[in-house]
Design a protein around this motif. Structure first.
Motif, PDB file in Angstrom:
ATOM      1  N   THR A  32      -2.093  -6.727  -3.439  1.00  0.00           N
ATOM      2  CA  THR A  32      -0.844  -6.062  -3.795  1.00  0.00           C
ATOM      3  C   THR A  32       0.145  -6.263  -2.663  1.00  0.00           C
ATOM      4  N   ARG A  33       1.372  -6.654  -3.029  1.00  0.00           N
ATOM      5  CA  ARG A  33       2.429  -6.922  -2.056  1.00  0.00           C
ATOM      6  C   ARG A  33       3.525  -5.880  -2.184  1.00  0.00           C
ATOM      7  N   TRP A  34       4.117  -5.538  -1.028  1.00  0.00           N
ATOM      8  CA  TRP A  34       5.303  -4.688  -1.002  1.00  0.00           C
ATOM      9  C   TRP A  34       6.295  -5.272  -0.008  1.00  0.00           C
ATOM     10  N   ASP A  35       7.579  -5.241  -0.370  1.00  0.00           N
ATOM     11  CA  ASP A  35       8.606  -5.510   0.624  1.00  0.00           C
ATOM     12  C   ASP A  35       8.650  -4.310   1.565  1.00  0.00           C
ATOM     13  N   LEU A  36       8.658  -4.576   2.854  1.00  0.00           N
ATOM     14  CA  LEU A  36       8.563  -3.520   3.853  1.00  0.00           C
ATOM     15  C   LEU A  36       9.797  -3.526   4.751  1.00  0.00           C
ATOM     16  N   ASP A  37      10.400  -2.359   4.888  1.00  0.00           N
ATOM     17  CA  ASP A  37      11.468  -2.150   5.868  1.00  0.00           C
ATOM     18  C   ASP A  37      11.000  -1.025   6.771  1.00  0.00           C
TER      19      ASP A  37
END
Length: 898
Positions: free
Chosen positions: A458-463
């Motif tokens: 599972t991928r998430w864009d991370l800030d």
């Protein structure tokens, strides 16, 4: 003539009336315009100040924003019954890789998980018959570029692989970047636009960069030659660190074999300059297992410097070994990391490999770090931080390659991004499928989060925002890595890549208050007393010359004053410290002695030469300095063992009584003055009737000399009592934060106080003098006519009436001192420490902004924290001015009542 008079008088009256009407109309217009200009200017000033405040808030408020994780996507790259040992992605987020338990390195497209090319096998040698990989350890190390020059620095994962035949190999998995010529690629590749998705090409991914180039990213692996076997059974667990020796990075690793043996190994690689062949040797030593523990260690970890080894068991037992070159590991510490009934489920080392983070079966996380014992070179492990937030056992931990941010996964498929030092939970998400997290990854730029479980990756864009900053880290003590205890620290730069920035604002706030306190302590009494003297006692003709001279002091630029303080005064003061301290006492005493001696003059001479009294007082200044020159070394020799600076830096030398005596002199003087006022003055008032002026002057002189002696004796007695109780002004040890005096530093608070006091004296003096002169003269006349002396008139009539103006003068001086930049920048030493020692340096909020703003990249944590410092300075000034205005209005109301 008489006939013309009646006709001309009405004309004149009409002309005069017209002129008056025109003049009054012009005055009204000017008055109206002036009112509008003043109103617009005042409103504009208020709006400008508010806009500055809004701008500071807008830049600083993102510091407290939580991390963002969005655009959740699940890809099939990791979908398997066995978890990948390691994962990686490139810095452009185009492709990733997984390393399986059987040693298969597989690249995949990051956006959909489709494989890129065939898997690459990692074996003990470069042939199909070599032993299979059994374990792997990864170290993200930025100092290893010389070992793998073909890999971009910072994007490669340096790995050490263990194999079934007991051997190991050092290698790296990374990405090769190639820029392609448009004429040498397929039309489909050539047609790529900047915003298009990347396409597969030559086993990699190609993308059009914002500058118009075609950039190809390809997965590559590099392996060093096989080392001689370190065990006769398969390697089950391995960890390593890189020791930089010249241009090469030599690994030191710990290996746990299937037979239960644990060995510490140092690899040395020698290059034959004639044959250009490399020879690898391994020096191994056995690690003795402690008694009283059963089973194999759950994790074996080695510190970043390769000088400490940690063995961790499932029940939470940790055994630490210290390692010296050419000596076997020695057990030095054994502790329990977890409470009874809780088991260790995961462990890893934070960036820099000096801190261990452990996760347990109750969902808790804690970090343990080696700290120095007080007054000793020995170290011990201490729990520095603890983070809660998950309710299921921790199954996976991953450290960020850039900071102390950590990804934590549990058995229920939940993932948290946390930050060690600030103990913040930055973000919380859940992976698809709800099964246990097996492997986690934070991308090289901290802009991507990956979690692997049975449902896939599972991928998430991370800030990640600004994880180092929280209200707790800004205003409360924080336990930083390797520090012996929690403390307030401001340190924004370091010499290594694993440096952790420290943004504690208290040292800067403390430095600002310290600079303000010492400058006001020096400047306010001089400015107010000078204003009182010139306004009430000095001859008007002399005052007309003195006041402009003092006001011209304000024209000196602060950068010039700072230059003089740091380059001229500070080095000179360092050589005459005892005389300088003595001058603080002898110069005022010389002036006071001169005043008492003036009273001995016959009345006709005193009146005749009254206008020369100020010039005579100025002649006493060299006398005070001369007394300080001769008394300073004598006091140093008799009271401080002949070396004041050594006495200041070594609390075990001598007694604290002399230091307390000097510090308590103002208090002792105040007590002596009170005693004389309450006891001596009433007695003298009864017996002094009929005394001549000379007799009264002699008694005053005797009272002054006696008061000096009583003050000195009282200060010595109080200092002796405090020393007997156990208090030392230097603290219990050198550098104690509460110590009033301590090690002498050339650029210190004494220098800053003197020079900033010099800068604020003209402002306070001018305003105070004007406030005293606005007191109506009839109040003075009435007081003097009632029989009051000029001094009584000053104390009981003039000062209470002018108190609002005097207070405003002091507050304006305070505002000048709080915001001063150049003097503290050049004369304070720029050391952000919390230390009351007047002989030590400090750093203020304004100085930090001036020093660090040019090097702070826009939008970074450092950049925003400097704007937060400016906002704190703005708030301090606003609060002080508001409180000052409230107090000033109160004084003003009391003055109206007089």
């Amino acid at each position: 003539m008489t006939d013309e008079t009646p006709s001309t008088d009405p004309q004149r009256r009409r002309f005069t009336g017209l002129t008056r009407r025109k003049t009054s109309s012009k005055v009204r217009v000017i008055d109206r315009v002036a009112r509008w200009v003043i109103a617009v200017g005042g409103i504009g000033t208020i709006v400008a100040v508010l806009l500055v405040c809004v701008f500071l808030v807008s830049v600083a408020i993102p510091l407290f924003r939580s991390a963002r994780t969005d655009s959740e996507r699940t890809i099939a790259a990791g979908k398997s019954d066995s978890p990948p040992l390691q994962m990686g992605v490139d810095e452009f987020r185009l492709l990733g890789w997984t390393l399986s338990v059987d040693g298969q390195l597989q690249g995949f497209k990051l956006h959909d998980g489709q494989p890129l090319g065939e898997p690459q096998a990692i074996r003990s040698e470069d042939n199909d018959q070599a032993a299979a990989m059994t374990c792997c350890a990864v170290a993200i190390d930025f100092k290893c570029k010389k070992s793998f020059e073909d890999l971009p620095n910072g994007t490669a994962k340096v790995c050490m692989f263990g194999f079934a035949d007991g051997s190991v190999r050092l290698g790296a998995i990374g990405y090769k970047t190639t820029f392609l010529d448009d004429s040498a690629v397929d039309p489909a590749i050539r047609a790529l636009k900047v915003a298009d998705e990347a396409l597969e090409f030559q086993g990699g991914m190609v993308q059009r960069t914002p500058t118009g180039q075609l950039r190809l990213q390809q997965l590559v692996k590099m392996l060093d030659p096989r080392t001689p076997p370190v065990s006769d059974s398969p390697i089950e667990q391995i960890d390593f660190s890189l020791r930089v020796e010249g241009e090469n990075a030599q690994p030191i690793f710990v290996a746990r074999s299937a037979n239960g043996n644990i060995t510490l190994n140092a690899v040395k690689k020698r290059l034959n300059l004639i044959t250009d062949e490399s020879t690898i040797t391994v020096n191994s030593s056995s690690v003795p297992l402690p008694t009283g523990v059963s089973g194999k260690p759950l994790r074996t970890l080695i510190s970043g410097d390769g000088d400490n080894l940690f063995l961790l068991w499932k029940d939470g037992t940790l055994v630490r070994y210290e390692m010296a070159e050419s000596e076997p590991p020695q057990q030095v510490e054994r502790i329990s990391l977890l409470p009874r009934g809780v088991e260790l489920s995961a462990a890893t080392m934070v960036l820099g490999k000096r801190t261990i983070m452990v996760g347990d079966s109750a969902g808790g996380m804690s970090t343990w770090c080696r700290v120095n014992e007080m007054d000793s070179t020995r170290t011990h492990l201490e729990k520095t931080h603890e983070i809660h937030g998950l309710n299921s056992p921790i199954t996976a931990l991953c450290c960020s390659p850039q900071s102390r941010a950590m990804a934590v996964g549990d058995a229920a498929g939940n993932v948290q991004v946390v930050y060690d030092t600030s103990e913040r939970v930055l973000s919380r998400v859940a992976a698809q499928g709800g099964s246990a997290i097996r492997t986690l990854l934070i991308s090289p730029k901290e802009d991507e989060l990956l979690a692997d479980n049975q449902a896939g990756i599972t991928r998430w864009d991370l800030d990640i925002a600004h994880p180092e900053v929280s209200l707790r880290t800004l205003v409360r003590p924080v336990w930083y890595e390797s520090a012996p205890q929690s403390s307030h620290v401001w340190q924004t730069t370091g010499s290594t890549d694993d440096f952790e920035p420290k943004f504690g604002l208290w040292p800067l706030i403390f430095g600002t208050l310290k600079a303000t306190f010492y400058s006001l302590l020096f400047g306010v009494p001089l400015a107010l007393m000078a204003a009182v003297f010139t306004s009430e006692f000095l001859h008007p003709s002399v005052r007309a010359r003195v006041k402009p001279m003092v006001e011209t002091m304000a024209s000196l630029p602060s950068v010039v004053l700072g230059f003089l303080a740091g380059i001229v005064i500070a080095p000179v003061m360092e050589t005459i410290v005892p005389a300088s301290i003595a001058a603080i006492v002898t110069v005022p005493l010389a002036f006071m002695l001169g005043a008492y001696l003036w009273q001995l003059l016959p009345i006709h001479l005193a009146i005749q030469y009254r206008r020369f009294r100020f010039a005579c007082m100025l002649l006493l200044l060299p006398l005070g300095l001369l007394l300080a020159k001769y008394l300073g070394p004598s006091i140093e020799q008799r009271m401080f063992g002949g070396d004041l600076r050594l006495w200041l830096s070594r609390p075990e030398i001598g007694s604290g009584t002399p230091g307390w005596a000097i510090i308590l002199l103002p208090l002792s003087a105040a007590v002596t003055f009170l005693l004389i006022s309450l006891i001596v003055h009433p007695l003298l008032r009864n017996v002094s009737r009929g005394w001549t002026r000379t007799q009264a002057a002699l008694v005053d002189l005797l009272k002054f000399v006696s008061g000096i002696c009583i003050t000195l004796v009282l200060a010595l007695i109080l200092g002796w009592m405090l020393t007997i109780i156990g208090f030392d002004p230097r603290g219990s040890h050198a550098g104690s934060s509460w110590a009033l005096v301590g090690t002498y530093v050339q650029r210190n608070a004494l220098i800053v106080g003197f020079m900033m006091g010099f800068a604020i004296i003209p402002i306070i003096y001018t305003l105070a003098d004007d406030a005293l002169n606005t007191v109506p003269s009839h109040l003075r006349s009435a007081s003097l006519a009632a029989g009051a002396t000029p001094w009584q008139t000053l104390v009981r009539i003039v000062i209470p009436t002018a108190m609002s103006g005097l207070f405003s003068a002091v507050m304006i001086g305070l505002g000048r001192a709080v915001g001063e930049t150049m003097i503290v920048l050049m004369a304070a030493g720029s050391t952000p420490i919390m230390d009351m020692n007047i002989f030590n340096g400090f750093r203020t909020l304004s100085a930090s902004i001036a020093i660090e703003m040019p090097e702070a990249a826009r939008g970074t944590t450092h950049y925003r924290i400097l704007f937060l410092a400016a906002l704190v300075l703005f708030a301090m000034t606003f609060v002080v001015n508001t409180a000052a205005e409230v107090i000033r209005q109160r004084f003003r109301r009391r003055a109206y009542e007089l």
